[in-house]
Motif scaffolding. Structure first.
Motif, short mmCIF file in Angstrom:
data_model
loop_
_atom_site.label_atom_id
_atom_site.label_comp_id
_atom_site.label_asym_id
_atom_site.label_seq_id
_atom_site.Cartn_x
_atom_site.Cartn_y
_atom_site.Cartn_z
N GLY A 29 8.00 52.50 -23.33
CA GLY A 29 7.39 51.38 -22.64
C GLY A 29 8.25 50.85 -21.52
O GLY A 29 7.76 50.50 -20.44
N SER A 30 9.56 50.78 -21.77
CA SER A 30 10.46 50.29 -20.73
C SER A 30 10.52 51.25 -19.55
O SER A 30 10.59 50.82 -18.39
CB SER A 30 11.87 50.09 -21.31
OG SER A 30 12.42 51.34 -21.73
N ARG A 66 7.28 50.74 -17.56
CA ARG A 66 7.31 49.50 -16.80
C ARG A 66 8.24 49.61 -15.60
O ARG A 66 7.95 49.06 -14.52
CB ARG A 66 7.74 48.35 -17.71
CG ARG A 66 6.66 47.90 -18.69
CD ARG A 66 7.05 46.60 -19.38
NE ARG A 66 8.22 46.79 -20.24
CZ ARG A 66 8.16 47.14 -21.51
NH1 ARG A 66 6.97 47.36 -22.07
NH2 ARG A 66 9.26 47.25 -22.23
N LYS A 98 7.08 49.18 -11.80
CA LYS A 98 7.73 48.19 -10.94
C LYS A 98 8.24 48.84 -9.67
O LYS A 98 8.14 48.26 -8.58
CB LYS A 98 8.87 47.53 -11.71
CG LYS A 98 9.55 46.42 -10.94
CD LYS A 98 10.63 45.76 -11.79
CE LYS A 98 11.30 44.64 -11.02
NZ LYS A 98 12.37 43.98 -11.81
#
Length: 245
Positions: A217-218, A221, A225
């Motif tokens: 998930g990181s 993201r 971004k």
């Protein structure tokens, strides 16, 4: 042989056994030592045999049967007053079958939370739990994990063990698992997952999967971004270039 066995059974029941003993004590002139094919005389030591047989066959065996009946009665009472009822154990079977339609005695490890939620108390969970709470709960079970699958007996027994509050040592748990492998040979065909020579349990499986999910998930993201920070700038002549802000 058959007649002798029936006679001993009659004596064991206490049905007029003293008359049989007196018949075995006959001595001349009450019997004929020269009778053919065998003498019908007895022996003076017959009372020793019959009294010993009555003591063992009647009293000891009857007391043994009574002890077995009382032990079964005590076991039944314990089951009736225990936290785990037979109906709960029977209910576990169809719940497991929903996740194991081919009756392989194994289910995917990730299905365990859903199984516990469908079971409900006392064996299962009362409601849906968040990840941290679920890890704390399944950590008490110490269910062995086999590369993404769980075995039936290795799941049911730990659930019952936690419900009744039975705390076993590592050696006792290991001895139980060895007995399971003797009763369920298919357990020997499942891979044994280890980390640093320690067997992997289901809570460690979920912990690793949660960490992996957080890491993925990181990464996603971060990619989103980075892409959102890129702008397409229209240059003269219709050319397009990428420029980061």
């Amino acid at each position: 042989f058959g007649s002798s066995l029936l006679l001993l059974f009659r004596v064991a029941t206490g049905d007029n056994w003293s008359s049989v003993m007196h018949r075995c004590m006959l001595a001349p002139p009450g019997c004929d030592p020269a009778a053919t094919p065998a003498s019908d005389c007895g022996t003076p030591v017959a009372p020793i045999y019959f009294v010993a047989f009555i003591l063992f066959g009647s009293f000891v065996m009857i007391n043994l049967f009574i002890a077995i009946i009382l032990d079964n009665f005590s076991t039944t009472q314990q089951i009736e007053h225990s936290l785990v009822h037979l109906s709960e154990l029977k209910r576990f079977l169809p719940m497991w079958a929903e996740f194991d339609p081919r009756a392989t005695l194994t289910i995917p490890t990730h299905c365990l939370p859903r199984l516990l939620e469908q079971l409900g108390p006392p064996l299962g969970l009362e409601h849906h739990h968040r990840r941290i709470a679920l890890l704390q709960i399944v950590g008490d079970y110490e269910i062995p994990e086999h590369g993404g699958v769980l075995h039936f007996i290795e799941t049911l027994i730990p659930l019952v063990r936690r419900l009744v509050g039975l705390n076993l040592t590592k050696d006792e748990i290991r001895a139980q698992e060895l007995m399971w492998r003797a009763s369920f040979p298919e357990l020997n065909r499942l891979p044994v997952m280890r980390y640093r020579n320690v067997r992997v349990t289901v809570d460690q499986y979920f912990a690793a999967s949660y960490i992996a999910a957080v890491y993925r998930g990181s990464k996603v993201r971060a990619q989103l971004k980075r892409r959102s920070g890129e702008k397409h700038v229209q240059l003269g002549g219709g050319a397009r270039v990428l420029c980061s802000t």
